[in-house]
Every structure is written in C-alpha cells, then in structure tokens.
Design a protein around this motif. Structure first.
Motif, PDB file in Angstrom:
ATOM      1  N   THR A 130      17.695  43.418 -33.723  1.00  0.00           N
ATOM      2  CA  THR A 130      16.663  44.402 -34.056  1.00  0.00           C
ATOM      3  C   THR A 130      17.203  45.440 -35.034  1.00  0.00           C
ATOM      4  O   THR A 130      16.550  45.785 -36.026  1.00  0.00           O
ATOM      5  CB  THR A 130      16.181  45.113 -32.775  1.00  0.00           C
ATOM      6  OG1 THR A 130      15.767  44.127 -31.840  1.00  0.00           O
ATOM      7  CG2 THR A 130      15.032  46.034 -33.079  1.00  0.00           C
ATOM      8  N   SER A 161      17.319  44.078 -38.475  1.00  0.00           N
ATOM      9  CA  SER A 161      15.984  43.979 -39.059  1.00  0.00           C
ATOM     10  C   SER A 161      15.479  45.337 -39.531  1.00  0.00           C
ATOM     11  O   SER A 161      14.900  45.465 -40.608  1.00  0.00           O
ATOM     12  CB  SER A 161      15.003  43.389 -38.044  1.00  0.00           C
ATOM     13  OG  SER A 161      15.478  42.175 -37.539  1.00  0.00           O
ATOM     14  N   VAL A 162      15.714  46.371 -38.687  1.00  0.00           N
ATOM     15  CA  VAL A 162      15.255  47.713 -39.059  1.00  0.00           C
ATOM     16  C   VAL A 162      15.990  48.178 -40.315  1.00  0.00           C
ATOM     17  O   VAL A 162      15.381  48.745 -41.239  1.00  0.00           O
ATOM     18  CB  VAL A 162      15.478  48.704 -37.895  1.00  0.00           C
ATOM     19  CG1 VAL A 162      15.181  50.118 -38.331  1.00  0.00           C
ATOM     20  CG2 VAL A 162      14.603  48.321 -36.713  1.00  0.00           C
ATOM     21  N   ALA A 196      17.180  46.298 -42.626  1.00  0.00           N
ATOM     22  CA  ALA A 196      16.630  45.544 -43.750  1.00  0.00           C
ATOM     23  C   ALA A 196      15.369  46.218 -44.268  1.00  0.00           C
ATOM     24  O   ALA A 196      15.182  46.388 -45.479  1.00  0.00           O
ATOM     25  CB  ALA A 196      16.333  44.119 -43.320  1.00  0.00           C
ATOM     26  N   ALA A 197      14.501  46.631 -43.339  1.00  0.00           N
ATOM     27  CA  ALA A 197      13.247  47.270 -43.743  1.00  0.00           C
ATOM     28  C   ALA A 197      13.509  48.618 -44.406  1.00  0.00           C
ATOM     29  O   ALA A 197      12.877  48.976 -45.397  1.00  0.00           O
ATOM     30  CB  ALA A 197      12.339  47.441 -42.530  1.00  0.00           C
ATOM     31  N   ALA A 213      16.407  43.006 -47.938  1.00  0.00           N
ATOM     32  CA  ALA A 213      15.322  42.494 -47.107  1.00  0.00           C
ATOM     33  C   ALA A 213      15.539  41.069 -46.634  1.00  0.00           C
ATOM     34  O   ALA A 213      15.576  40.800 -45.434  1.00  0.00           O
ATOM     35  CB  ALA A 213      14.006  42.603 -47.866  1.00  0.00           C
ATOM     36  N   LEU A 259      16.582  37.993 -37.183  1.00  0.00           N
ATOM     37  CA  LEU A 259      15.673  37.134 -36.411  1.00  0.00           C
ATOM     38  C   LEU A 259      16.461  36.077 -35.640  1.00  0.00           C
ATOM     39  O   LEU A 259      16.187  35.814 -34.464  1.00  0.00           O
ATOM     40  CB  LEU A 259      14.655  36.476 -37.349  1.00  0.00           C
ATOM     41  CG  LEU A 259      13.672  35.512 -36.696  1.00  0.00           C
ATOM     42  CD1 LEU A 259      12.895  36.205 -35.593  1.00  0.00           C
ATOM     43  CD2 LEU A 259      12.710  34.939 -37.718  1.00  0.00           C
ATOM     44  N   LEU A 305      10.994  47.289 -34.150  1.00  0.00           N
ATOM     45  CA  LEU A 305      10.508  46.284 -35.097  1.00  0.00           C
ATOM     46  C   LEU A 305       9.170  46.710 -35.690  1.00  0.00           C
ATOM     47  O   LEU A 305       8.898  46.498 -36.875  1.00  0.00           O
ATOM     48  CB  LEU A 305      10.376  44.922 -34.401  1.00  0.00           C
ATOM     49  CG  LEU A 305      11.690  44.236 -34.040  1.00  0.00           C
ATOM     50  CD1 LEU A 305      11.441  43.007 -33.179  1.00  0.00           C
ATOM     51  CD2 LEU A 305      12.453  43.836 -35.297  1.00  0.00           C
ATOM     52  N   ALA A 363       9.855  49.206 -38.298  1.00  0.00           N
ATOM     53  CA  ALA A 363      10.383  48.507 -39.473  1.00  0.00           C
ATOM     54  C   ALA A 363       9.242  47.871 -40.261  1.00  0.00           C
ATOM     55  O   ALA A 363       9.232  47.900 -41.498  1.00  0.00           O
ATOM     56  CB  ALA A 363      11.401  47.450 -39.051  1.00  0.00           C
ATOM     57  N   PHE A 370       7.705  50.412 -42.473  1.00  0.00           N
ATOM     58  CA  PHE A 370       8.489  50.624 -43.709  1.00  0.00           C
ATOM     59  C   PHE A 370       8.148  49.537 -44.728  1.00  0.00           C
ATOM     60  O   PHE A 370       7.916  49.808 -45.914  1.00  0.00           O
ATOM     61  CB  PHE A 370      10.001  50.559 -43.451  1.00  0.00           C
ATOM     62  CG  PHE A 370      10.518  51.582 -42.489  1.00  0.00           C
ATOM     63  CD1 PHE A 370       9.873  52.796 -42.321  1.00  0.00           C
ATOM     64  CD2 PHE A 370      11.676  51.335 -41.754  1.00  0.00           C
ATOM     65  CE1 PHE A 370      10.356  53.740 -41.435  1.00  0.00           C
ATOM     66  CE2 PHE A 370      12.171  52.267 -40.868  1.00  0.00           C
ATOM     67  CZ  PHE A 370      11.502  53.470 -40.703  1.00  0.00           C
ATOM     68  N   ALA A 371       8.151  48.286 -44.234  1.00  0.00           N
ATOM     69  CA  ALA A 371       7.914  47.158 -45.138  1.00  0.00           C
ATOM     70  C   ALA A 371       6.513  47.245 -45.738  1.00  0.00           C
ATOM     71  O   ALA A 371       6.326  46.996 -46.933  1.00  0.00           O
ATOM     72  CB  ALA A 371       8.103  45.839 -44.392  1.00  0.00           C
ATOM     73  N   ILE A 424       8.118  40.189 -51.154  1.00  0.00           N
ATOM     74  CA  ILE A 424       9.317  40.276 -50.306  1.00  0.00           C
ATOM     75  C   ILE A 424       9.028  41.147 -49.081  1.00  0.00           C
ATOM     76  O   ILE A 424       9.428  40.830 -47.954  1.00  0.00           O
ATOM     77  CB  ILE A 424      10.498  40.847 -51.131  1.00  0.00           C
ATOM     78  CG1 ILE A 424      11.019  39.786 -52.099  1.00  0.00           C
ATOM     79  CG2 ILE A 424      11.614  41.316 -50.240  1.00  0.00           C
ATOM     80  CD1 ILE A 424      11.707  38.613 -51.453  1.00  0.00           C
ATOM     81  N   LEU A 426       9.002  40.006 -45.181  1.00  0.00           N
ATOM     82  CA  LEU A 426       9.756  40.731 -44.155  1.00  0.00           C
ATOM     83  C   LEU A 426       8.861  41.063 -42.965  1.00  0.00           C
ATOM     84  O   LEU A 426       9.285  40.949 -41.812  1.00  0.00           O
ATOM     85  CB  LEU A 426      10.359  42.004 -44.758  1.00  0.00           C
ATOM     86  CG  LEU A 426      11.211  42.843 -43.816  1.00  0.00           C
ATOM     87  CD1 LEU A 426      12.373  42.037 -43.281  1.00  0.00           C
ATOM     88  CD2 LEU A 426      11.721  44.086 -44.507  1.00  0.00           C
ATOM     89  N   LEU A 437       9.608  40.102 -39.119  1.00  0.00           N
ATOM     90  CA  LEU A 437       9.645  41.107 -38.050  1.00  0.00           C
ATOM     91  C   LEU A 437       8.665  40.737 -36.943  1.00  0.00           C
ATOM     92  O   LEU A 437       8.950  40.906 -35.755  1.00  0.00           O
ATOM     93  CB  LEU A 437       9.302  42.493 -38.615  1.00  0.00           C
ATOM     94  CG  LEU A 437      10.317  43.059 -39.609  1.00  0.00           C
ATOM     95  CD1 LEU A 437       9.765  44.287 -40.304  1.00  0.00           C
ATOM     96  CD2 LEU A 437      11.616  43.404 -38.893  1.00  0.00           C
ATOM     97  N   GLY A 495      10.226  38.182 -34.890  1.00  0.00           N
ATOM     98  CA  GLY A 495      11.221  38.829 -34.017  1.00  0.00           C
ATOM     99  C   GLY A 495      10.562  39.465 -32.810  1.00  0.00           C
ATOM    100  O   GLY A 495      11.039  39.329 -31.677  1.00  0.00           O
TER     101      GLY A 495
END
Lengths: 281, 87
Positions: free
Chosen positions: A16, A19-20, A22-23, A39, A47, B12, B15, B18-19, B34, B38, B42, B45
């Motif tokens: 997690t 992933s955060v 990455a965002a 990203a 994941l 998540l 996140a 944000f994306a 992209i 993402l 997420l 996930g």
C-alpha cells in the motif's frame, strides 16, 4: 493473530505504501516521462505485494499461485505499457527537459525480428498453459483438465506469432530473479525517497543509447523489459541489427554508468537463455 | 487484520484521488492515461485487500480482469497517441 497474518499484514501495508508513493509521484514529479517512472512501476510492485500479503494472510497455496501469476503478468505488461506510452510521448515531442539525448540526432531503424521460429509444437508450453488454466479455475477435476487441454492445443495450433526457440536455463533464471529482485527493491526505494523529499533537484533526465553485445531477440526483450520494470529507467526505443537500446534514465550521472548498468543486466539475461547457435556443440 | 485492511484501503483511496487529480490536470494525454492506469491498479489493490479481510477468493477473477483491462486500455491509447501525431 498468528505469524502468517502478521507477515501478510506487513506485506499488505508495504505494498500500500508503495502504491501511495507512486500516486504522490504522479503529482510531484516535474515532467511526463518522470511521472511515468513513479506511477507504472512502483504501483505494479505494490499490487504484487498486496496480493502476496492477502495470500500469506489466508495461508492458501492456491492464492499464492495466483499471486505468482499476477506478479509474472505485471512484470510482462507494466513495462510494455510504460514503454509504449513513453515512446509515444517522446515521438509527440512532449519531452524537452533532457540533459542528454542520444535519440535526438539518430533516425533509428525499426527492429525486425526474423521469424526463425517456424512455429513448432512445444509440449512444455502446452503443459504450462494447462497448468495456468487450472490455477485460474482453481479446480483440478478432469473436466477442467480437458477444457484446458482444448484451449492450450488450440492456441498452440492457431498461433501465428513467431516464438523464439531458445530454451531456458533454470539456474540462470534463478540467479537472474534473485539479483534482479534486489535491483528492483533498491531502485524502488530510491525513487520513493525522491517522491517523499519535496525538492526534485536530483532528477536529471537523459536518453542514452546502449549497444547490446547479444544478437538474440529473447535476451534483448528480457533486458528491455527488466529495464522498464525498474523505477528510474525506461526503454524508449529498441532498434535492430545491431541491437541498440535507448534508455531514458531519471538520475543521469554519466553515459558510462548507464552502459555499465545495462551490461550487467545483459550478462545476467544471457545466462537465462541457451544460445540456439551454441546448442548441439 | 480488519484494522490493517481498513487503513490500507483508505490509503489506496487517497492515492486514487491523487491519480485522478493528475488525470484531470494533464497536461498531456500520456499523463492522463498513466494516471487512469494507476487508478485501476489501485482499485485492484483495494479489492485484493478486501479479499484478505473476508477470506474469500471471489476477488481473484476481478483482479485478473482489472489487470487485463488496464493493460489493453493503456496500449490502445499509446497507439492512438502515435497515430494522431503521425497525421
């Protein structure tokens, strides 16, 4: 909570966190190609870790198999989409903050992979496909086996795409996997650090051409994919004869440094595949 | 485990916000695709984390479908960008 649940929870939280980050990198990084580094790769690894965590927490071998399948799938697909979007962005002329660009003044000739495969029936591939089929259905009954056999044989018969005929060395593959995993985790950590720290002064983007020693498309493909799966480097273009990789790097230091990194991967990748020219000697 | 999964899913979700912000802002089409790719990762996930809580394996097909759609969708848009700019 038993030991497995704790380990699963740790993996879940680690994935997690990746992933955060990455965002957040998507928000924080200054250019389109740099954002792609943050990203696509870190989120795929994130994941994988989340699914692995869920499998470990449930203590299920089946789920562990699915996690391995998802990880393998993401290792194949994430670099391809990263590479294709990156290449399209470059060709569209949307990349202008490079400190060094080998691709600017060369007109790369497209890579043509000669079809030296001549199709060819492979029992290993068919058995592999049946196993994946049964894993996806999570069922080992004769009916599933039969269905899997029909699908696998149809794919093998109807497939048009050339498939390289190199066989894989298991020892070489294991060495590659272990060394490469270390590389992936260390570069993920580096890009994660870059995301967490507010200033982006360490980012120096460049595109470097690296000529490969190998003449095998399989080795070149594995190297190109491995480069693109690692945060901080992305294969923008691959040209044939001789095989040249154009690698976009986030932290450009020197051309020699990039070449050294690619060569190291190439040597590892060469040990994964048997050279078809060498077999029979 | 419940608390861990809740924390993970909240993170998540943040996140994904944000994306989505990047997808709205662009500036290039590549940035948007992209970012949406993402969001799908997420989502997968979050679904897998839910599977860790409920001990069901129902999430597996969803996971595979989401991963496949994310991949093919991104590839198609990459092709589209190249095609559009070659005209």
């Amino acid at each position: 909570m038993n030991v497995l649940e704790v380990l699963g929870a740790v993996l879940l939280l680690f994935g997690t966190a990746l992933s955060v980050l990455a965002a957040w990198g998507l928000i924080d990084f200054p250019s389109a190609l740099a954002r792609m580094h943050a990203a696509t790769k870190s989120a795929s690894l994130g994941l994988s870790l989340i699914v692995l965590g869920a499998a470990v927490a449930a203590g299920s071998w089946e789920l562990l198999g699915i996690a391995a399948l998802v990880t393998a799938f993401l290792f194949m697909t994430a670099p391809i989409s990263g590479h294709m979007v990156g290449r399209a962005t470059y060709l569209a002329g949307r990349v202008d903050n490079l400190v060094f660009d080998d691709l600017a003044d060369s007109k790369p000739s497209p890579l043509v992979i000669r079809n030296n495969a001549q199709g060819g029936w492979s029992h290993t591939r068919v058995v592999g496909m049946i196993l994946v089929w049964m894993l996806l259905w999570r069922d080992v009954s004769p009916g599933t086996l039969l269905g899997g056999a029909v699908v696998a044989c149809s794919i093998e018969l109807l497939r048009r795409a050339p498939v390289a005929r190199n066989s894989i060395r298991l020892g070489g593959l294991a060495t590659f996997a272990v060394r490469y995993m270390w590389l992936v985790f260390s570069s993920n950590a580096r890009v994660a650090w870059e995301v967490v720290t507010p200033s982006n002064e360490l980012i120096r983007e460049a595109i470097v051409a690296v000529r490969l020693n190998t003449r095998q498309p399989s080795v070149a493909l594995l190297v190109a994919n491995a480069i693109s799966y690692t945060p901080g480097s992305l294969t923008i273009e691959l040209t044939g004869d001789p095989l040249v990789l154009y690698v976009h790097v986030l932290h450009f230091d020197s051309v020699a440094q990039v070449e050294r990194d690619v060569r190291e991967l190439e040597e590892l990748a060469q040990r994964v595949f048997r050279d078809p020219a060498m077999t029979g000697t | 485990m419940d608390a861990v999964v809740t924390v993970a899913q909240l993170a998540l979700g943040a996140a994904a916000l944000f994306a989505l912000a990047r997808a709205a802002r662009g500036p290039t089409l590549a940035d948007r695709i992209i970012a949406l790719d993402l969001v799908l990762l997420l989502l997968a996930g979050g679904v897998a984390a839910h599977g860790a809580r409920t001990d069901t394996e129902l999430f597996v097909p969803l996971l595979i479908v989401v991963a496949l759609v994310a991949f093919t969708g991104t590839l198609i848009v990459a092709r589209f960008i190249e095609w559009r700019d070659s005209k």
